[in-house]
Design a protein around this motif. Sequence first.
Motif, PDB file in Angstrom:
ATOM      1  N   UNK A  52     -22.925 -12.953 -48.759  1.00 23.75           N
ATOM      2  CA  UNK A  52     -23.286 -11.749 -48.004  1.00 23.75           C
ATOM      3  C   UNK A  52     -22.530 -10.586 -48.626  1.00 23.75           C
ATOM      4  N   UNK A  53     -23.269  -9.639 -49.193  1.00 20.75           N
ATOM      5  CA  UNK A  53     -22.661  -8.477 -49.825  1.00 20.75           C
ATOM      6  C   UNK A  53     -22.842  -7.239 -48.971  1.00 20.75           C
ATOM      7  N   UNK A  54     -21.789  -6.445 -48.864  1.00 19.33           N
ATOM      8  CA  UNK A  54     -21.850  -5.167 -48.156  1.00 19.33           C
ATOM      9  C   UNK A  54     -21.445  -4.068 -49.110  1.00 19.33           C
ATOM     10  N   UNK A  55     -22.167  -2.962 -49.069  1.00 20.25           N
ATOM     11  CA  UNK A  55     -21.863  -1.861 -49.967  1.00 20.25           C
ATOM     12  C   UNK A  55     -22.006  -0.512 -49.282  1.00 20.25           C
ATOM     13  N   UNK A  56     -21.338   0.482 -49.848  1.00 19.33           N
ATOM     14  CA  UNK A  56     -21.381   1.853 -49.344  1.00 19.33           C
ATOM     15  C   UNK A  56     -20.800   2.770 -50.404  1.00 19.33           C
ATOM     16  N   UNK A  57     -21.138   4.024 -50.328  1.00 18.55           N
ATOM     17  CA  UNK A  57     -20.591   5.030 -51.236  1.00 18.55           C
ATOM     18  C   UNK A  57     -20.044   6.190 -50.414  1.00 18.55           C
ATOM     19  N   UNK A  75     -25.591   5.336 -48.457  1.00 13.25           N
ATOM     20  CA  UNK A  75     -26.083   4.154 -49.186  1.00 13.25           C
ATOM     21  C   UNK A  75     -25.485   2.844 -48.677  1.00 13.25           C
ATOM     22  N   UNK A  76     -25.215   2.775 -47.387  1.00 15.96           N
ATOM     23  CA  UNK A  76     -24.663   1.532 -46.835  1.00 15.96           C
ATOM     24  C   UNK A  76     -25.755   0.475 -46.726  1.00 15.96           C
ATOM     25  N   UNK A  77     -25.382  -0.769 -47.012  1.00 19.84           N
ATOM     26  CA  UNK A  77     -26.357  -1.864 -46.931  1.00 19.84           C
ATOM     27  C   UNK A  77     -25.649  -3.189 -46.715  1.00 19.84           C
ATOM     28  N   UNK A  78     -26.434  -4.180 -46.329  1.00 19.68           N
ATOM     29  CA  UNK A  78     -26.001  -5.573 -46.317  1.00 19.68           C
ATOM     30  C   UNK A  78     -27.102  -6.375 -46.994  1.00 19.68           C
ATOM     31  N   UNK A  79     -26.712  -7.355 -47.794  1.00 16.53           N
ATOM     32  CA  UNK A  79     -27.707  -8.186 -48.468  1.00 16.53           C
ATOM     33  C   UNK A  79     -27.234  -9.630 -48.478  1.00 16.53           C
ATOM     34  N   UNK A  80     -28.201 -10.542 -48.615  1.00 16.16           N
ATOM     35  CA  UNK A  80     -27.884 -11.961 -48.640  1.00 16.16           C
ATOM     36  C   UNK A  80     -28.463 -12.575 -49.908  1.00 16.16           C
ATOM     37  N   UNK A  81     -27.624 -13.298 -50.626  1.00 16.75           N
ATOM     38  CA  UNK A  81     -28.003 -13.920 -51.898  1.00 16.75           C
ATOM     39  C   UNK A  81     -27.879 -15.438 -51.759  1.00 16.75           C
ATOM     40  N   UNK A  82     -28.907 -16.158 -52.201  1.00 19.22           N
ATOM     41  CA  UNK A  82     -28.871 -17.620 -52.268  1.00 19.22           C
ATOM     42  C   UNK A  82     -28.070 -18.007 -53.510  1.00 19.22           C
ATOM     43  N   UNK A 133     -28.892   0.685 -44.310  1.00 18.27           N
ATOM     44  CA  UNK A 133     -28.576   1.410 -43.083  1.00 18.27           C
ATOM     45  C   UNK A 133     -28.839   2.892 -43.323  1.00 18.27           C
ATOM     46  N   UNK A 134     -29.966   3.366 -42.840  1.00 19.94           N
ATOM     47  CA  UNK A 134     -30.413   4.722 -43.167  1.00 19.94           C
ATOM     48  C   UNK A 134     -30.133   5.738 -42.062  1.00 19.94           C
ATOM     49  N   UNK A 135     -29.633   5.287 -40.921  1.00 17.29           N
ATOM     50  CA  UNK A 135     -29.366   6.218 -39.825  1.00 17.29           C
ATOM     51  C   UNK A 135     -28.198   7.143 -40.167  1.00 17.29           C
ATOM     52  N   UNK A 136     -28.117   8.229 -39.412  1.00 15.21           N
ATOM     53  CA  UNK A 136     -26.952   9.107 -39.500  1.00 15.21           C
ATOM     54  C   UNK A 136     -25.897   8.568 -38.532  1.00 15.21           C
ATOM     55  N   UNK A 137     -24.794   8.084 -39.080  1.00 13.56           N
ATOM     56  CA  UNK A 137     -23.738   7.513 -38.247  1.00 13.56           C
ATOM     57  C   UNK A 137     -22.565   8.475 -38.089  1.00 13.56           C
TER      58      UNK A 137
END
Length: 201
Positions: A25-30, A138-145, A157-161
């Motif tokens: 499970x990868x999480x990213x943001x800038x 550019x926040x996201x979560x992804x899942x890799x097999x 995650x495209x909302x304004x937080x």
Amino acid sequence: MAINLQKGQRISLTKDNAGLSKIMVGLGWDPVAQGGKGLLGSLFGGGAPNIDCDASIFMLDANNKIRSKEDIVYFGNKVHKSGSVQHMGDNLTGDGEGDDEQIMIELAKVPQDIAKIIFVVNIYDCIKRKQHFGMIRNAYIRIVNLADNQEMIKFNLTEDYSNKTALYVGEIYRHGGEWKFAATGEGDTTSGLGEMVNKFK
């Protein structure tokens, strides 16, 4: 090809992936560019401290409760006692391409009394630094097999937080004999990991 999810969507991880066990499970943001331009930026060189986002994992029972501090996996407790979940380390800035933090999960090893695995992100020292999630992009979560290193799912995650200091990004949970993923993307104003944990006691 990865399936792109929208907030609120749910999808089975194991239904069409027989034998799926080890995932990443990868999480990213800038960070949003701040300072660096104009008079103040040139005088102080931007000056704002880096935004240190911390990803953590809450492992819940069937009642949506954290039973023990050992069921919280984060930079201070990187491996769950079962060996099923491992946090790969803390990224202090969010700079650079790709995942900022990664969590390895072996689904077959997750204890049977764990019904849900929640992925959360909070901003370290957010009150003192006056930082919030409106200051990242550019926040996201992804899942890799990990069996074939193919990306299965991605949720941007495209909302304004703005003014949110904590995010409940997504969750993996048991449903019958399957493991499913839910794209939650909920923001909160709790100021640290301890307050987030209290919601599940």
